[in-house]
Design an enzyme around this catalytic site. Structure first.
Site, mmCIF file in Angstrom:
data_model
loop_
_atom_site.group_PDB
_atom_site.id
_atom_site.type_symbol
_atom_site.label_atom_id
_atom_site.label_comp_id
_atom_site.label_asym_id
_atom_site.label_seq_id
_atom_site.Cartn_x
_atom_site.Cartn_y
_atom_site.Cartn_z
ATOM 1 N N ASN A 61 0.803 -1.225 0.000
ATOM 2 C CA ASN A 61 0.000 0.000 0.000
ATOM 3 C C ASN A 61 0.836 1.276 0.000
ATOM 4 O O ASN A 61 0.424 2.282 -0.579
ATOM 5 C CB ASN A 61 -0.903 -0.018 1.240
ATOM 6 C CG ASN A 61 -1.426 1.353 1.587
ATOM 7 O OD1 ASN A 61 -2.312 1.896 0.922
ATOM 8 N ND2 ASN A 61 -0.865 1.953 2.640
ATOM 9 N N TYR B 297 4.958 9.834 -11.138
ATOM 10 C CA TYR B 297 3.928 9.049 -10.454
ATOM 11 C C TYR B 297 3.127 8.204 -11.445
ATOM 12 O O TYR B 297 2.901 7.006 -11.207
ATOM 13 C CB TYR B 297 2.994 9.994 -9.697
ATOM 14 C CG TYR B 297 1.951 9.292 -8.854
ATOM 15 C CD1 TYR B 297 2.318 8.565 -7.715
ATOM 16 C CD2 TYR B 297 0.594 9.379 -9.177
ATOM 17 C CE1 TYR B 297 1.367 7.941 -6.938
ATOM 18 C CE2 TYR B 297 -0.369 8.754 -8.388
ATOM 19 C CZ TYR B 297 0.021 8.039 -7.272
ATOM 20 O OH TYR B 297 -0.928 7.411 -6.497
#
Length: 252
Positions: free
Chosen positions: A87, A154
């Protein structure tokens, strides 16, 4: 017994995932640089197994050492299943190409791509020596599937983790074992990552005002709502290995 390992468990989505799993009476291993005392206290209250490991996921040697130790500890207990939630993630640097700084760019890929790959590799390898089923959940982003100005790093790192997920799933199917690996896109949540986005500059991030509006207009989902949708999917037993799931589809 089932065990769950959650990276980035100290806050945000990771914290919400860990809390839900503790309430489900699942054994939890929390991994983050700092420990979340609320998780520790909740596990004590519920009488469930809990252990925290400190790890800087941008340091490859530390990742290897910490997760080898985690794997050793868990596999000794002969678990029936291990849920691995990759995560933890970073969005920085938010900047246009030509103005990128090397250090945060490299760190982004180490945390968002290299660490989940290394961790998954360790657990799939260890699982071959036992009858333990492994389910890997890689947290991804809708940014993996479309270009967003200022988010080249990203977007690229999340696209990479999607392809890693899909490729690893094919390999596990070829081995004809019970292991599964999926990616999960959590959408826009009210977390620290959103605060980071809103603190960027208009020059670096063209859509800055749009993300400020998400917060002001109450459009950001609470992390626990997203976590519950994901855990409901995992506990249903109806997971398709290699699939990239989107929270919007799960909450319809």
């Amino acid at each position: 017994m089932k065990y769950a390992i959650v990276t980035g468990a100290s806050k945000g989505l990771g914290e919400a995932i860990a809390k839900r799993l503790i309430n489900e009476q699942m054994a939890i291993v929390s991994v983050s640089r700092t420990e979340n005392e609320d998780l520790k206290n909740l596990a004590q209250e519920k009488g469930t197994y809990y252990r925290h490991f400190s790890c800087n996921l941008s340091l490859e040697k530390e990742v290897q050492e910490v997760f080898m130790e985690i794997a050793h500890c868990i596999f000794l207990k002969e678990p029936t299943e291990i849920l691995l939630f990759n995560n933890a993630g970073v969005i920085e640097p938010i900047e246009t190409v030509g103005n990128l700084d090397l250090t945060p760019t490299v760190r982004n890929f180490k945390v968002n791509v290299i660490a989940p790959m290394m961790i998954t590799n360790i657990f799939f390898k260890e699982a071959e020596l036992s009858n333990t089923k492994i389910q890997v959940i890689n947290v991804t982003s809708g940014a993996a599937e479309r270009p967003i100005e200022g988010w080249s790093v990203y977007c690229s790192s999340k696209a990479a983790i999607n392809m890693f997920t899909q490729t690893a799933a094919l390999e596990q199917m070829e081995k004809n074992n019970n292991n599964k690996i999926i990616a999960f896109s959590p959408g826009i949540m009210d977390t620290n990552m959103q605060e980071t986005i809103r603190s960027s500059s208009k020059e670096a991030f063209k859509n800055l005002e749009q993300f400020k509006d998400y917060k002001e207009k109450g459009m950001l989902r609470p992390a626990h709502v997203v976590a519950n949708a994901l855990i409901d999917l995992i506990l249903s037993g109806d997971v398709e290995s290699g699939k990239v799931y989107n929270v919007n589809d799960l909450l319809k």
